[in-house]
Write an enzyme that holds these catalytic residues in place. Structure first.
Site, PDB file in Angstrom:
ATOM      1  N   LYS B  84      -2.811  13.164 -10.533  1.00  0.00           N
ATOM      2  CA  LYS B  84      -3.369  14.443 -10.083  1.00  0.00           C
ATOM      3  C   LYS B  84      -3.404  15.480 -11.194  1.00  0.00           C
ATOM      4  O   LYS B  84      -2.492  15.549 -12.020  1.00  0.00           O
ATOM      5  CB  LYS B  84      -2.509  15.017  -8.948  1.00  0.00           C
ATOM      6  CG  LYS B  84      -2.616  14.271  -7.618  1.00  0.00           C
ATOM      7  CD  LYS B  84      -1.763  14.994  -6.571  1.00  0.00           C
ATOM      8  CE  LYS B  84      -1.551  14.170  -5.316  1.00  0.00           C
ATOM      9  NZ  LYS B  84      -2.779  13.958  -4.550  1.00  0.00           N
ATOM     10  N   GLY B 156       1.813  16.317   2.980  1.00  0.00           N
ATOM     11  CA  GLY B 156       3.255  16.561   3.055  1.00  0.00           C
ATOM     12  C   GLY B 156       3.739  17.013   4.410  1.00  0.00           C
ATOM     13  O   GLY B 156       4.879  17.449   4.551  1.00  0.00           O
ATOM     14  N   ARG B 168     -13.650  14.887  11.125  1.00  0.00           N
ATOM     15  CA  ARG B 168     -14.631  15.130  12.189  1.00  0.00           C
ATOM     16  C   ARG B 168     -15.663  16.162  11.756  1.00  0.00           C
ATOM     17  O   ARG B 168     -16.846  16.046  12.076  1.00  0.00           O
ATOM     18  CB  ARG B 168     -13.934  15.623  13.454  1.00  0.00           C
ATOM     19  CG  ARG B 168     -13.357  14.512  14.310  1.00  0.00           C
ATOM     20  CD  ARG B 168     -13.126  15.003  15.726  1.00  0.00           C
ATOM     21  NE  ARG B 168     -12.467  14.016  16.564  1.00  0.00           N
ATOM     22  CZ  ARG B 168     -13.105  13.020  17.195  1.00  0.00           C
ATOM     23  NH1 ARG B 168     -14.413  12.884  17.080  1.00  0.00           N
ATOM     24  NH2 ARG B 168     -12.435  12.168  17.939  1.00  0.00           N
ATOM     25  N   GLY B 238       0.472   9.591   1.404  1.00  0.00           N
ATOM     26  CA  GLY B 238       1.346  10.245   0.434  1.00  0.00           C
ATOM     27  C   GLY B 238       2.787  10.118   0.838  1.00  0.00           C
ATOM     28  O   GLY B 238       3.401   9.057   0.740  1.00  0.00           O
TER      29      GLY B 238
END
Lengths: 206, 295
Positions: B84, B156, B168, B238
């Site tokens: 990242k 997280g 959506r 994650g």
């Protein structure tokens, strides 16, 4: 020839070419086959394998596919069908799954050992070394534009393995009997000629 | 002739994203965790110093990980390694490209470095993935060169509700655009603040130009299958794996659930006996919404 990609084809008497859909670029393979008017169901379970005459093993992560072949119960059933001579077209990870010898593989990685070649996983390097190139392919009048993604490198050819295309002197499209494998991704370009060759080869060996 | 090659092109970048479809990309903070992820069948690992749940807990500025740590993870596994960078921090991206990572995530989970500009991703040979909460954001990232979009969710939290909302929203608008006439497409482009050609392309194909993955709050095999049934093409997990009681079996189960997302019998089988998932946070108790970062 049907025009739009992704159109399910019903009826017809041609072969049904399944696309292994455990992980990876299976959807684009299916679209290419649909464009040729070929039935191309996605295969995730042993039951779904019953209906197919031939199979495409797509690109993706060979470690992931190898694991899912085991957990899905597909490995043994598929190995038996392939040993029985079911035609197969493997691209990238699919090439790795078909090779008799794989270097830099995980120790628990399993394959079908259908074509006598030695390949090195990620033999061209990491993603920054992934590339596009034009290839002269046996049987095609004009070059085929090929995309190589963290591709396997063919390091040895067994006897009886026919080379259909090379890049920089290295075989990248090879065939032995009913098994054709490519180090690159014919499904990532709009060109359906290699899928067409595979399907034609099916009819000629029927 | 036929012996030349071009690297770093858009088809080559997008191609790697295509290869990751139907897979699970797992956050890992050590080479040991990377091995667990690879053993479980991850298609890639995201190398970072702290998983989002810990970034959330610790607070402060979150930055690119230490190159030494990224190299340790690269050496431990043979699958692609992602890492990242902060939004807009193109120098962190230059460093990751020099390290030879396979994919860069320009991520809202890290503290943004630029409040107006995302990275010019066409300037790099390495492919980028960017987060999006809606279709306009996704198309702006694609217009900057992103080779993959992930719905942001709320990283997280172990709470899938935001991931569902964003997925959506993106897919719902794609569906509406396929029903729009030409005059309405101009209005769509204006409303989405997105380039018209990208909107017109969606009207024709019914899809984003690059793969759409789902991220942010997934914690169970059922969460992964939910994202896939809603139309995601892969999932990022994650904190959900390595903040759970027993990461190895959970990682394997999420991989199987992502492949067999439409098969409730298999989902029931793989969801059994996985131990406790990460605790998770209710959205009203989330102090910092990462999804609001980026524009």
């Amino acid at each position: 020839m049907p025009n739009g990609a992704g159109e399910p084809i019903s009826g017809g008497s041609g072969p049904t070419v399944g696309v292994l859909a455990l992980q990876g670029a299976f959807e684009v393979h299916q679209q290419r086959l649909h464009r040729l008017g070929v039935r191309a169901p996605l295969i995730r379970t042993p039951r779904e394998l019953d209906a197919v005459d031939a199979l495409v093993l797509p690109g993706g992560e060979s470690t992931t596919m190898s694991r899912l072949l085991g957990t899905s119960g597909l490995f043994d059933v598929l190995a038996a069908r392939l040993a029985d001579g079911m035609p197969v077209f493997g691209t990238c990870a699919g090439m790795i799954l078909c090779a008799t010898e794989v270097l830099d593989a995980r120790p628990d990685q399993r394959g079908f050992e259908l074509i006598d070649i030695t390949v090195r996983r990620n033999g061209y390097g990491r993603q920054l070394d992934s590339f596009e190139a034009d290839l002269d392919v046996q049987g095609l009048a004009t070059p085929f534009h090929a995309v190589f993604i963290r591709a396997p490198l063919v390091e040895r050819l067994g006897t009886g393995v026919e080379v259909l295309a090379c890049h920089d002197g290295v075989p990248v499209l090879v065939r032995a009997g009913s098994c054709t494998v490519a180090a690159f991704h014919p499904e990532l370009t709009d060109d359906v000629r290699l899928h067409e060759l595979f399907v034609e080869h099916l009819s000629s060996t029927d | 002739m036929t012996e030349s090659r071009s690297t770093g092109t858009f088809p080559v970048k997008r191609g790697l994203a295509e290869m990751m479809k139907g897979g699970v990309i797992m956050d890992v903070v050590t080479p040991g965790q990377a091995k667990v992820a690879e053993d479980a069948g991850a298609v890639a690992v995201m190398a970072l110093e702290r998983v989002p749940a810990d970034i959330r807990r610790d607070g402060g500025v979150a930055r690119m990980s230490d190159p030494e740590m990224i190299e340790g993870i690269k050496a431990a596994v043979s699958i692609p390694v992602m890492a990242k960078v902060r939004i807009g921090h193109f120098v962190e991206a230059q460093i990751l490209q020099a390290l030879g990572v396979d994919f860069i995530d320009e991520s809202e989970v890290l503290t943004p470095a630029d409040e107006a500009h995302h990275i010019d991703k066409f300037a790099f040979d390495v492919p980028f993935v960017c987060g999006a909460t809606n279709l306009g954001e996704a198309l702006r990232r694609i217009s900057e060169g992103a080779a993959m979009i992930r719905s942001k969710g709320e990283a997280g939290t172990g709470n899938v509700v935001e991931a569902v909302r964003h997925l959506r929203s993106i897919i719902g608008d794609i569906k509406k655009i396929t029903q729009a006439d030409q005059a309405e497409l101009f209005e769509w482009a204006k409303r989405l603040q997105a380039p018209l050609p990208l909107v017109q392309e969606i009207a024709e194909t019914g899809k984003l130009q690059v793969p759409l993955f789902c991220a942010g709050g997934l914690a169970t095999p059922a969460d992964a299958a939910l994202a896939m049934q809603l139309g995601a093409e892969s999932v990022f997990v994650g904190s959900g794996i390595f903040k759970s009681e027993d990461p190895g079996p959970r990682a394997k189960a999420i991989v199987e659930a992502t492949t067999h997302f439409n098969d409730p019998d298999i989902l029931a089988k793989v969801s059994r006996g996985l131990g406790a998932p990460m605790t998770g946070i209710e959205m009203d108790d989330v102090n910092q919404r990462y999804a609001e970062r980026g524009w």
